[in-house]
Motif scaffolding. Structure first.
Motif, short mmCIF file in Angstrom:
data_model
loop_
_atom_site.label_atom_id
_atom_site.label_comp_id
_atom_site.label_asym_id
_atom_site.label_seq_id
_atom_site.Cartn_x
_atom_site.Cartn_y
_atom_site.Cartn_z
N THR A 70 36.52 -21.42 3.82
CA THR A 70 35.49 -20.49 4.14
C THR A 70 34.22 -20.69 3.63
N GLU A 71 34.32 -20.72 2.14
CA GLU A 71 33.30 -21.00 1.37
C GLU A 71 32.63 -22.27 1.47
N GLU A 72 33.46 -23.21 1.48
CA GLU A 72 33.02 -24.86 1.48
C GLU A 72 32.53 -24.95 3.00
N ALA A 73 33.15 -24.21 3.95
CA ALA A 73 32.57 -24.39 5.36
C ALA A 73 30.97 -23.87 5.34
N ALA A 74 30.81 -22.83 4.83
CA ALA A 74 29.52 -22.23 4.74
C ALA A 74 28.53 -23.14 4.10
N GLY B 180 47.98 -19.00 -2.79
CA GLY B 180 48.37 -18.69 -1.68
C GLY B 180 47.25 -18.81 -0.57
N VAL B 181 47.57 -18.17 0.54
CA VAL B 181 46.81 -18.42 1.86
C VAL B 181 45.44 -17.74 1.41
N GLU B 182 45.45 -16.68 0.69
CA GLU B 182 44.07 -16.04 0.45
C GLU B 182 43.17 -16.78 -0.36
N LYS B 183 43.86 -17.66 -1.50
CA LYS B 183 42.74 -18.43 -2.35
C LYS B 183 42.39 -19.83 -1.43
N MET B 184 43.39 -20.16 -0.80
CA MET B 184 43.07 -21.56 0.07
C MET B 184 42.09 -21.33 0.95
N GLY B 185 42.35 -20.06 1.76
CA GLY B 185 41.50 -19.89 2.91
C GLY B 185 40.24 -19.48 2.41
N ALA B 186 39.92 -18.65 1.34
CA ALA B 186 38.59 -18.30 0.96
C ALA B 186 37.77 -19.59 0.58
N LYS B 187 38.65 -20.63 -0.05
CA LYS B 187 37.72 -21.69 -0.49
C LYS B 187 37.44 -22.48 0.91
N TYR C 105 29.09 -34.85 1.23
CA TYR C 105 29.71 -34.42 0.36
C TYR C 105 30.33 -32.95 0.61
N GLU C 106 29.62 -32.09 1.04
CA GLU C 106 30.11 -30.72 1.48
C GLU C 106 31.42 -31.16 2.49
N ALA C 107 31.08 -32.04 3.52
CA ALA C 107 32.07 -32.12 4.54
C ALA C 107 33.63 -32.50 3.82
N CYS C 108 33.45 -33.26 2.88
CA CYS C 108 34.77 -33.82 2.09
C CYS C 108 35.30 -32.70 1.25
N ASP C 109 34.39 -31.68 0.71
CA ASP C 109 35.14 -30.40 0.16
C ASP C 109 35.99 -29.63 1.00
N VAL C 110 35.22 -29.47 2.33
CA VAL C 110 35.87 -28.82 3.28
C VAL C 110 37.24 -29.45 3.51
N LEU C 111 37.24 -30.58 3.79
CA LEU C 111 38.36 -31.57 4.15
C LEU C 111 39.42 -31.56 3.22
N TYR C 112 39.01 -31.66 1.93
CA TYR C 112 40.08 -31.67 0.82
C TYR C 112 40.91 -30.18 0.95
N HIS C 113 40.11 -29.15 0.86
CA HIS C 113 40.73 -27.65 0.97
C HIS C 113 41.29 -27.34 2.23
#
Ligand code: PRT
Length: 120
Positions: A53-57, A44-51, A76-84
């Motif tokens: 936030t984590e990846e943005a940091a 849900g939103v909690e899991k997707m949102g937490a990822k 690499y990290e920017a692509c993790d954010v984009l995916y999530h």
């Protein structure tokens, strides 16, 4: 087991960002068990949102610790954010075209100008 990743004829002419969103939306509809996307969507939103936030940091950390021309870690990290981010948006049926439209609507309006107009 690997899930099918071959491009359908519909996807071939598309940009990788569109193709990723389409694949995510297929995962959202079919929820295959051996998919990381499925795991996120089911959280849900909690899991997707937490990822997100984590990846943005992690993007911000990478920006602090890496410097040009070696931006590979930051990319690499920017692509993790984009995916999530794509997973959250895809779970709501939002397409990359929806994002394009909003960005086009904003095109040419300075952020400062837009902010000043908000007050009036
Ligand atoms: N672009 C990506 C992508 N980017 C990052 N990730 C995954 O995102 C996770 C983020 O890293 P973490 O170290 O935070 O993961 P983690 O600690 O295991 O995660 P949690 O247990 O905290 O949720 C990793 O498992 C990465 O493999 C991605 N997983 C999938 N995709 C794309 O999505 C498609 C569908 O993937 P599946 O749904 O898994 O088949 C793939 O073909 C790819 O194109």
């Amino acid at each position: 087991m690997n899930l099918p990743n071959q491009l359908s004829p519909d996807d071939e002419g598309q940009d990788v960002l569109d193709r990723l969103m389409r694949q995510i939306q297929t995962r959202v509809q079919t929820l295959p068990p051996n998919s990381y996307t499925t795991k996120l969507v089911q959280g849900g939103v909690e899991k997707m949102g937490a990822k997100i936030t984590e990846e943005a940091a992690e993007v911000v950390d990478a920006a602090r610790t890496s410097s040009p021309p070696d931006n590979q870690h930051l990319i690499y990290e920017a692509c993790d954010v984009l995916y999530h981010l794509w997973v959250l948006l895809g779970s709501r049926g939002i397409s990359v075209d929806d994002l394009r439209q909003e960005l086009k609507r904003r095109e040419g309006t300075s952020g400062l100008e837009e902010k000043a107009q908000r007050g009036s």
